[in-house]
Design a protein around this motif. Structure first.
Motif, PDB file in Angstrom:
ATOM      1  N   UNK A 126      27.250 -23.687 -28.835  1.00 59.70           N
ATOM      2  CA  UNK A 126      26.546 -24.510 -29.808  1.00 59.70           C
ATOM      3  C   UNK A 126      25.054 -24.339 -29.581  1.00 59.70           C
ATOM      4  N   UNK A 127      24.281 -24.206 -30.653  1.00 64.09           N
ATOM      5  CA  UNK A 127      22.842 -24.000 -30.503  1.00 64.09           C
ATOM      6  C   UNK A 127      22.434 -22.541 -30.550  1.00 64.09           C
ATOM      7  N   UNK A 128      23.406 -21.612 -30.537  1.00 65.37           N
ATOM      8  CA  UNK A 128      23.079 -20.189 -30.612  1.00 65.37           C
ATOM      9  C   UNK A 128      22.400 -19.874 -31.934  1.00 65.37           C
ATOM     10  N   UNK A 129      21.361 -19.040 -31.889  1.00 65.34           N
ATOM     11  CA  UNK A 129      20.706 -18.565 -33.106  1.00 65.34           C
ATOM     12  C   UNK A 129      21.233 -17.166 -33.364  1.00 65.34           C
ATOM     13  N   UNK A 130      22.197 -17.092 -34.279  1.00 69.68           N
ATOM     14  CA  UNK A 130      22.914 -15.866 -34.593  1.00 69.68           C
ATOM     15  C   UNK A 130      22.198 -15.138 -35.704  1.00 69.68           C
TER      16      UNK A 130
END
Lengths: 289, 204
Positions: free
Chosen positions: A234-238
């Motif tokens: 959660x919080x990953x910038x994909x």
């Protein structure tokens, strides 16, 4: 018979959420849960619940419910005008509501999601250990509809409730999110990393519980190959090859095939969950720990 | 192994191959590190997710350096899940052409080897299966279909898989099965989990 909340209106989207169902990644099941976890926790504490009790997550206000017994509620997060039987009440506060008095959460002026907790917790059948609605995987209680009756569990202990918690609410202006670079920042050029941190980024209307999409500068790849799918937090910038980068929120899938250039710190993901379409987002790097 | 931080909540471990991933996964599942809340295996990586209130990326990274994974055995024949398949998929002919095996050869190769669930994640109950050899490596479809029915059996890259429910998809479809991959009311709800062995059996 247990107390209940009759749902009269739901606004654009209201769902039951608790702190989610971690630990089922091996079955491809997402953590889910409240998008703004700290606001859910606060709402529960204000009404004297365990922090992980189920509450209602309200998107852009519009929720109207009517209890059929005396209840204690709290509304946190993006609090629009809260009224009980037409009288204004405070957000971030424990409010005693007599039976039959209608509770209305108006659309907020800032922020996106608010949390209505009730003393005792919302009592729906848990699925895989949680009462959260996962909209991507279609697991958990259905989205709330007018006419639903939410059962309120009997609370075993009646705590004296704290009155008010002064907390800063979501802002309407630019939101700054702290990030740690990686795990795949080396899949991007140095210019791309600089562009990431310079921005500016604007929240895209096509965002949801799966992710907050950001419109902004193109992020050029260093490594052009396809990334084999891997676990994501959660919080990953994909960053997909075309289309807006996305900050993963509560209902994100367990694995993904787009490289993650940075990850937003856990407490700041709660801030990301309150960003509205059109709002400016800035990213700032913090050191690794 | 190479370690990459994921914000303040995870460490992504890069390994040489799937066998190394499954070995490390088995070791960490059996001897959990303090503060680690979830393990997510993939083809060449293992994501170690942690609770930042109980531990840190630094502490978990350091602990991972000291882990000695056990050797992963091949799936025991007794643990094998059998999946009956009617081989009438829309892409069977194409898969036969691309592999050079012909449609009958594709069926023989699919049913003739043991597949292992490498990882899950696309949807609840979906497992990415790797076989014992590379005879059935085919590219994904250039254009995905907007609708692949539940139970569809497909191939993509080095993987085979079964769609637990209808969804868009770009895999080469070679057949269909009636077996239910995901049932939230069943115990366990998922038929396939990482490490499970699978044999496909021609049905009907």
């Amino acid at each position: 018979m247990s107390a209940g909340l009759e749902v009269l209106a739901t606004g654009p989207l209201s769902t039951v959420q608790d702190l989610g169902r971690p630990g089922h990644a091996h079955w491809g099941v997402s953590w889910s849960g409240a998008a703004d976890r700290s606001s859910l926790r606060l709402a529960n504490r204000l009404v004297g619940n365990p922090e992980d009790a189920a509450a209602v997550e309200v998107t852009l206000g519009g929720l109207r419910v009517r209890p059929d017994a005396d209840v204690v509620v709290a509304v946190t997060g993006a609090v629009g005008a809260l009224t009980v039987a037409g009288r204004p009440e405070g957000g971030n506060a424990a409010v005693h509501v007599a039976a039959g008095r209608e509770i209305v959460i108006a659309p907020p002026r800032a922020g996106l999601r608010s949390y209505l907790a009730v003393h005792g917790g919302v009592d729906v059948a848990p699925v895989l250990g949680s009462r959260s609605t996962d909209l991507l995987a279609d697991i958990g209680p259905p989205v709330l509809e007018p006419g639903d009756r939410l059962v309120v569990a009997d609370a075993a202990v009646h705590h004296p409730v704290l009155g008010v918690a002064p907390v800063p609410g979501p802002v309407a202006g630019p939101v700054t999110l702290r990030v740690v670079l990686g795990p795949r920042d080396d899949w991007f050029t140095e210019a791309a990393v600089a562009a990431l941190l310079a921005g500016p980024w604007e929240a895209d209307p096509d965002s949801n519980r799966i992710g907050l999409r950001l419109a902004g500068p193109a992020l050029e790849r260093e490594i052009p190959e396809e990334l084999p799918s891997e676990g994501m937090v959660r919080g990953s910038l994909q960053v997909p090859p075309s289309g807006p980068p996305t900050i993963l929120l509560a209902d994100h899938p367990v694995t993904g095939g787009y490289p993650v250039i940075a990850v937003v710190l856990a407490p700041d993901v709660d801030l990301a969950a309150q960003v509205r379409p059109g709002q400016t987002v800035r990213l700032t790097v913090v050191g690794q720990r | 192994m190479r370690l990459r931080p994921c914000g303040d909540v995870g460490v992504l471990v890069e390994l040489d191959d799937l066998e190394a991933v499954l070995a490390l996964h088995a070791e960490l599942a059996e001897r959990p590190l303090p503060g680690v809340v979830e393990l997510v295996p993939a083809t060449r990586t293992l994501l170690v997710r942690l609770d930042p209130r109980r531990t840190s990326v630094g502490a978990v990274s350091q602990a991972l350096q000291g882990v000695r994974p056990r050797t992963r055995e091949r799936p025991d024949a007794r643990e094998l899940v059998e999946i009956p398949v009617v081989y009438d998929g829309r892409d069977l002919e194409e898969a036969g052409r691309v592999t050079g095996l012909g449609p009958g050869g594709v069926v023989a190769a699919h049913t003739g080897q043991t597949w292992t669930v490498a990882f899950t994640g696309f949807a609840p109950g979906f497992g990415y299966l790797v076989g014992e050899d590379d005879r059935l490596h085919v590219p994904r479809r250039a254009e995905p279909r907007s609708h692949v029915p539940a139970g569809a059996v497909g191939l993509a890259g080095r993987f085979s898989g079964v769609y637990p429910r209808a969804s868009p998809g770009g895999w080469q479809l070679i057949g269909r099965t009636d077996r239910v991959l995901w049932d939230v009311d069943r115990d366990p709800p998922a038929l396939l989990a990482p490490g499970t062995g699978v044999r496909f059996v021609e049905a009907g």
